[in-house]
Structure formats: C-alpha cells, structure tokens
Design a protein around this motif. Structure first.
Motif, PDB file in Angstrom:
ATOM      1  N   SER A   1     133.535 -40.965  44.569  1.00  0.00           N
ATOM      2  CA  SER A   1     134.025 -42.272  44.849  1.00  0.00           C
ATOM      3  C   SER A   1     134.454 -43.010  43.526  1.00  0.00           C
ATOM      4  CB  SER A   1     133.283 -43.238  45.903  1.00  0.00           C
ATOM      5  OG  SER A   1     134.394 -44.266  46.045  1.00  0.00           O
ATOM      6  N   ILE A   2     135.913 -43.202  43.343  1.00  0.00           N
ATOM      7  CA  ILE A   2     136.314 -43.721  42.294  1.00  0.00           C
ATOM      8  C   ILE A   2     136.893 -45.085  42.503  1.00  0.00           C
ATOM      9  CG2 ILE A   2     137.592 -43.503  40.039  1.00  0.00           C
ATOM     10  CD1 ILE A   2     135.452 -41.382  40.164  1.00  0.00           C
TER      11      ILE A   2
ATOM     12  N   HIS B   1     137.884 -38.613  38.074  1.00  0.00           N
ATOM     13  CA  HIS B   1     137.035 -37.877  39.309  1.00  0.00           C
ATOM     14  C   HIS B   1     136.352 -36.568  39.081  1.00  0.00           C
ATOM     15  CE1 HIS B   1     136.699 -35.682  42.993  1.00  0.00           C
ATOM     16  NE2 HIS B   1     136.365 -36.737  43.458  1.00  0.00           N
TER      17      HIS B   1
ATOM     18  N   HIS C   1     132.167 -35.869  38.978  1.00  0.00           N
ATOM     19  CA  HIS C   1     131.833 -34.933  39.749  1.00  0.00           C
ATOM     20  C   HIS C   1     130.757 -33.963  38.850  1.00  0.00           C
ATOM     21  CE1 HIS C   1     131.586 -32.418  43.176  1.00  0.00           C
ATOM     22  NE2 HIS C   1     132.201 -31.532  43.091  1.00  0.00           N
TER      23      HIS C   1
ATOM     24  N   SER D   1     139.645 -40.262  45.366  1.00  0.00           N
ATOM     25  CA  SER D   1     138.017 -40.074  45.675  1.00  0.00           C
ATOM     26  C   SER D   1     137.966 -39.149  46.705  1.00  0.00           C
ATOM     27  CB  SER D   1     137.706 -41.361  46.313  1.00  0.00           C
ATOM     28  OG  SER D   1     137.683 -42.543  45.448  1.00  0.00           O
TER      29      SER D   1
ATOM     30  N   GLU E   1     142.421 -38.409  38.035  1.00  0.00           N
ATOM     31  CA  GLU E   1     142.049 -37.052  38.621  1.00  0.00           C
ATOM     32  C   GLU E   1     140.885 -36.745  37.603  1.00  0.00           C
ATOM     33  OE1 GLU E   1     145.657 -37.874  40.422  1.00  0.00           O
ATOM     34  OE2 GLU E   1     145.183 -38.061  38.562  1.00  0.00           O
TER      35      GLU E   1
ATOM     36  N   GLU F   1     139.012 -48.233  47.172  1.00  0.00           N
ATOM     37  CA  GLU F   1     138.660 -46.921  46.348  1.00  0.00           C
ATOM     38  C   GLU F   1     140.005 -46.193  46.272  1.00  0.00           C
ATOM     39  OE1 GLU F   1     136.194 -44.102  47.998  1.00  0.00           O
ATOM     40  OE2 GLU F   1     136.797 -44.629  50.099  1.00  0.00           O
TER      41      GLU F   1
END
Length: 749
Positions: free
Chosen positions: A192-193, A159, A163, A187, A156, A183
């Motif tokens: 997208s991770i 991500h 961002h 995501s 998290e 992914e």
C-alpha cells in the motif's frame, strides 16, 4: 620534446584517468568482461521482485553509476532493483551477488568464479510469515520528490520498490505531490502506498502527518523560520482522528541544540519532543532512521517512558528513492499488529501504531511479547507493591542474533545469550520477573552481520512497552524529568535567541506552551529544599542607592536526587512583601544588585530557593530591613537599566490575591490619576495594558474612581497561565519623579 607539449600530454593523461575512473565497470572491462544472466524466483519457481547487490572481482559495484532502469543506488556497496531477471557485464573472476527482499525471506549470497558467459537461478524462500499473524511492516518516511533529484520516480516505480523490499505500508512525505487523501491507486494488497505531508517547523522539528485526508499546514523550508506555529499548534489545528497521527521524524539527527546556521541538520532536530509528549500530542517517535545519528537512538525515548509517557516506537528511514546516494527505503521497518488481522488497511495500521502495538527492526522479528498476557502498548495494573510477572516472548531471525534482552525502565533486566548458527534462529520462552515498583517493560534484540542486504551491520529490534502500575503509583523518574526540564529551558533560550517573532503574542503563546510542558515534568519533585541563612546584607545595613551591592547567602540543601536549586533575591518597600520586586534568578549563592530608591527610605530583603518542582524555601531571616542612603559624590552613580525601582509615593490595593479569574485593584491615594497601566510577567515583559494594543482591545478597564479590573487575559485575548505577575502603574503623582507603582498578583488556574 617541447615543454608545452609535455604539459598538454600530461593534462590529457590526467583527464583520461579521471574519465576512466568514472566509467562503469561494464565499459572499463569490456575487453575482458563476461555476460551473466540471473533469474530470481520463489519456491514456486515464479519470478519475484527483489533488491540486488553485485560486487565484481575488482570490488566494483554493478552498475556503479546512475541507472534509472535498474534504479541503482550507491550505499551498502551499491544496490539496484529487479523484477525477477537482470543481466550484468563483469570482469572475469569471483563475483559476489546478494539478493533479498525484506526480513521474512532468506537472502541469498553466491560468489561464482565466472570465466565465461553464464546464467544463474537464485531462489528466495519465505521463512517467516508475519502477515498471517496480523503483523504488517511499514516505513513512515520515504520520498520520491526530495531535492536533489537524480531520478524521476513515479508512483508505479515507488510501488515496485516497496514490493522489492516486502514493505506492506509505505508513507511518502512529499507535500502536495500525488496527494489524494487516501491510499494511492497504485496500491495492491501486497504493498500500500499513501502520499502525505512532512510538516517542517525548522526551529522545533519535522513531523509525519499519517492518514491526512486534506492538505493543510504545508511548510518547507525557508530559514530561519519563527518557532510559531509550534508542532503543538499544528496538532491541535489538525486534531487527528482515530486513523490519523503525528509522529516526530529523525529527532536526534546530529545537530547541536543551539546550532542555527540554516540547512540540514540544524533545521531538522526534534527540539519540541518533550513538550509534545507532555501535552499528549506525540503519537509516535522514530527511534530508527537514516537521518538519526546514530541510525538507532533510544535515550530520549527511554526518558519519555521513564516519565510515564506512553509514546509508541516507530521507524521512518527518510529513504529518498530519487537520490543516488540514499539508503534503501524499508531498511528499518516498524511492524504493526492490526486488529482484526485479516486484510491490511492503512487506517487500521495507523490506529494500531498509535496504540503501541509495534516493534522496530532492521531484520530480527518479534511476533510475540507480552507481560501477563498483555502485549506491547497495553497497561497492567496490579494491587501489590511486590509481585512476579510472566514475560512471554518469541523472536525469529534469519540473520544471526546474539542477545535477547528484557528492558525494564531503560535498563537490562534479563539478558538471554543466543548461539549463532547457520539458518534461522528462534527464541521462544517465558521469564518470571520480580517487580518492586511501577515499571515499563520492553524487548530488545541485538546481533551482527556482514551481509550487505541489511541496512547496518548491527542488527536490532525493539518492541513497544508494556506499562505495569503497582499500587496505583505511576512510573516517574526524577532523573528523566530533570533531563526534560533542562531541555525545555534550552528551547526557551533557543527561540528567544532567534528573536524573529512576527508579533509579541506569538512569543507569549510559545512560552506558555513551554510552561505547560514544564508543569508535567515538575511532578516528581515534591520536597522543598532546606532553610538557609542570608549573609549579606544584615539587619540595619545601609546601602547606596543606584549602586551595585553584593548580596550573599548560604547554599540551600535539597535531598531529592536530580533536583536543582535556583535563587531569587526579593526586595520590597514593605515588610509583608505585598509590593515585592524579584531579581533575575541565579544558581550562585551571591548576586550583585543595583537598587534605585529614594534615599532615607527603608526596604526589606529576603532570598527564596526554588527547586525543580517550584517548591520555595525562604532564607531563615524572613525579612532583613535595610536603609537606602545617597551615593557619595565621588562614586559613579550612573543609572542602570537593570536597577530596581521601588514605589515611594503611591501604592496599589489588589484583590483577590491569589486570583483565578478577574483581578480588581485600586490606586491610592484617590487623586493619583493613572496615565498608563500594564501587567508584566516575571521577566518584565508586558502581556496586558489599558491601551488598545490588540485586535481584541484592552483587557484592563476602569470600573470606578481609581478602581480597575484586569480580566486575566493577554493582549491577544487569551487566558494567561498560572504564575506570578505584576501590575505596573505610572500615575499623575509620579510623573515628576518617573517612579512607577507596582503590585504583585498570583494567578492560579
């Protein structure tokens, strides 16, 4: 005052000074600090995530220490991340605050002279929208579990950082950690991770396995590891599908090629680069990375393109979010144009990257670059040897740029100066370029900035190449081919110097791959060198047996630029050189050689000049006959392991020669019963035997009276590559003298 008391007081003051130095500014200046509250918002006045840099009036970064709440880091004058609001305590005075998110938003810098508690609203404006044109930014090498661990970064939090950096595709290479084969669940359409693997061959280089669906080949990081399996082997074992790729990471990381002391950077240098590219297994190459030295390194990539190898550019920062002294992920990005361009998808992103629809940048944007309408990664085939092509380009940059340059075959073909001014810069034009030879064309952008939000003061962007072929002649540079031939020779020296093979077949396999790589780079060298004279010995000379003798010859001239000549002396017991013994190659025009032969027997000598393309030119005197005589008693005739031994009793009849499959041979006379048969390569290393040495059994078999067959395979059961080999036999008739019967054979696949 007691001297011991003075000493203790001095030590206390020193200890206190060190402690105060390590404290964050908010504590150091608590007595004279003020509170500042900041909101970061977009054009709609909604809070927006961003990266923040703060320097107070004493030029100290805020927070200046580890802070897991802010995810604070030390480089670039210090930085941290915000979800949209943050509060700081700073001493009174001018405070430098920079806020930004990626390269499409205008970063903001304010320097208020704060004297009391206050608040600010910083608005970020999105100037360019690459996503709407199908361009999606990515970083192919990031980490959250890379030692040493200063922070415990969750998916998290990664991500969230992506961002803040406006990073649409983040590849996190931490082996099995959070691996799902797709992914990650955190995501979103904005970020997208994908957790996957960095495979590390600590002899030959590190690669990113993008789009990996199942874990395999995880390697890290024991030293010194053998070179086998190579990165080539991993690529073939994996066999990446359309949405999977293998890219070489931080290929030029500052290590010396032959450094092998263990640890970084010696274990991360991309030594296998030219072989991977030549064999078609280098899906993309990082031309920008924090672990490169310098961050942007283009020379080797240009050499690959000059050899006609279509390798797309990529960028993997090697940013370590869990490490305080790491630069930010996404400081360099690779933008990829997905087709169709609607919604971002990691599979489409990888596919587009492999096709070369990419550009690498640390701020300038290149939404358009094409040659006669063909974009990056595309090919253009024209029939005329002289032609004009239209190069269309559009460059957009929020930070100031100085030059837009069209690169042709590694050189600047057109340079467009750009006037710097406040606000965004746009260059939109079409340029006609004449071409007289097959070429690759790409676009490079350069600039300079002092803004700390950029990952480096030198602004940079570079597209992938458009490949233009004229009159069906491919791009081939002798200079670049020579560069990689020397490189592959260095790989062989490096891995053999290590000499930590698990078994001989591993070594043979690796050297075979190197030879396959050489074959590609030999192609531009087609003209043999000029004939030359053998100076010593001359016809009829007598040489002492098993004693060093000096052989000399003239230099052979080669008129092809960047070619190189090596020489090899060959000695044979027959004038047709059916049983020739080559010496180790040399680049000199003389060599000291010891020949171990029975006195009274004639021998024949010649010298061959071999260029980079394996073209061979023999000395003008095709053969020189010499007579071996006994070494005088007063001369030291101590034997030498390097002495050449020539057969004088038995011989081999070999057919076919050259061969492309099986090789038949007979030992003469018929009563010369062999006790051992081996096949050796030009370096004298055994690759096959009639004794059962491997799991696959013997590759040499008797088929009749003194009649044998070799199936053209090594001890591991693999077909040997094209090249010169020797069949070596120790027969019953030769047991007394210890002589060996040898015959050459040429394998052509």
């Amino acid at each position: 005052m007691d001297k011991h008391l003075i000493a203790r007081f001095s030590f206390f003051c020193l200890w206190l000074g060190i402690c105060l130095t390590l404290l964050p500014p908010s504590i150091l200046y608590a007595a004279d600090s003020v509170y500042v509250y900041v909101q970061v918002q977009d054009a709609n006045r909604e809070l927006i995530p961003a990266r923040v840099h703060v320097l107070d009036s004493h030029n100290h970064a805020f927070p200046g220490v580890f802070d897991s709440t802010l995810m604070a880091h030390g480089p670039l004058g210090g930085y941290f991340y915000t979800e949209g609001t943050f509060e700081i305590f700073v001493p009174k005075g001018p405070t430098n605050i920079v806020v930004g998110r990626g390269f499409e938003w205008r970063p903001m810098q304010i320097v208020p002279n704060v004297q009391s508690d206050t608040s600010f609203v910083i608005s970020l404006e999105k100037i360019f929208d690459m996503r709407s044109q199908g361009w999606f930014s990515g970083d192919i090498q990031t980490h959250v579990k890379h030692p040493p661990l200063d922070y415990d970064v969750s998916p998290e939090e990664l991500h969230f950082i992506a961002h803040c950096e406006d990073l649409q595709q983040t590849w996190c290479l931490d082996q099995e950690y959070q691996f799902t084969g797709t992914e990650h669940a955190v995501s979103t359409p904005e970020a997208s991770i994908y957790f996957t693997v960095e495979y590390r061959n600590n002899a030959l280089g590190h690669v990113a396995l993008l789009g990996l669906k199942e874990i395999f080949g995880v390697s890290c990081c024991w030293l010194p590891e053998p070179a086998f399996p190579t990165l080539e082997d991993i690529h073939e074992q994996w066999d990446p599908q359309w949405d999977e790729s293998m890219g070489l990471l931080h290929p030029h990381n500052g290590s010396g090629f032959f450094d092998d002391t263990g640890g970084w950077p010696t274990n991360g240098l991309g030594r296998e680069l030219p072989v991977m590219a030549a064999l078609g297994h280098l899906d993309h190459l990082d031309i920008a990375a924090y672990s490169n030295d310098p961050f942007v390194y283009l020379d080797d990539w240009y050499h690959l393109l000059n050899c006609g190898l279509k390798v797309p550019p990529s960028a993997g920062t090697d940013g370590v979010t869990n490490m305080y002294w790491s630069y930010p992920i996404g400081g360099y990005k690779v933008y990829v144009r997905e087709v169709p361009p609607e919604d971002h998808d990691p599979s489409k992103w990888v596919s587009a990257l492999k096709q070369g629809r990419s550009f690498v940048t640390n701020y300038p944007l290149i939404p358009e670059f094409s040659v006669n309408g063909v974009g990056s990664g595309g090919e253009l085939k024209l029939c005329h040897p002289d032609t004009l092509v239209d190069v269309s380009l559009r460059v957009e940059s929020i930070l100031p740029i100085q030059f837009v340059r069209i690169i042709r075959n590694g050189d600047i073909e057109v340079e467009i100066p750009v006037e710097t001014h406040f606000g965004e810069t746009i260059v939109d034009t079409t340029v006609q370029i004449p071409l007289q030879e097959s070429s690759w064309l790409a676009l490079r952008v350069d600039g300079v900035t002092s803004l700390r939000h950029a990952a480096a003061p030198n602004l940079f962007a570079h597209t992938g190449a458009v490949y233009v072929e004229l009159d069906t002649i491919p791009v081939r540079s002798r200079e670049s081919a020579a560069h990689f031939l020397d490189w592959i020779n260095d790989i062989e020296t490096f891995v053999d110097t290590r000499d930590n093979w698990a078994n001989p077949s591993d070594r043979f396999h690796v050297l075979q791959q190197l030879e396959l790589g050489r074959e590609y780079y030999r192609e531009p060298f087609v003209i043999p060198s000029e004939p030359f004279n053998l100076l010593k010995p001359v016809e009829g000379d007598t040489l002492w047996t098993n004693y060093p003798q000096l052989f000399k010859w003239e230099e052979s001239t080669d008129f092809e630029p960047f070619d190189q000549i090596t020489y090899r002396v060959e000695v044979a017991s027959d004038s047709l050189f059916e049983k020739a013994f080559p010496m180790l190659p040399t680049m000199e025009t003389e060599q000291e050689i010891r020949i171990n032969s029975m006195p009274g027997y004639p021998l024949w000598v010649r010298v061959v000049a071999i260029d980079r393309g394996n073209n061979q030119t023999y000395s003008i005197q095709d053969t020189v006959k010499i007579i071996m005589i006994a070494t005088p008693a007063e001369v030291d005739d101590e034997t030498d392991d390097d002495a050449i031994e020539l057969p004088v009793r038995t011989h081999l009849k070999v057919w076919p020669n050259p061969a492309n499959d099986q090789v038949w041979f007979r030992l003469l006379p018929p009563n010369a019963e062999p006790t051992r048969i081996e096949v050796v390569n030009v370096l004298g290393r055994r690759i096959a035997t009639n004794h059962n040495q491997g799991a696959s059994g013997s590759s040499i078999h008797r088929t009749g009276t003194n009649l044998f067959i070799w199936d053209g395979r090594d001890e591991a059961g693999r077909l040997v590559p094209s090249g010169h080999y020797w069949i070596r036999v120790l027969s019953s008739m030769d047991d007394v003298t210890g002589k060996q019967t040898v015959a050459p054979v040429l394998i052509l696949r």
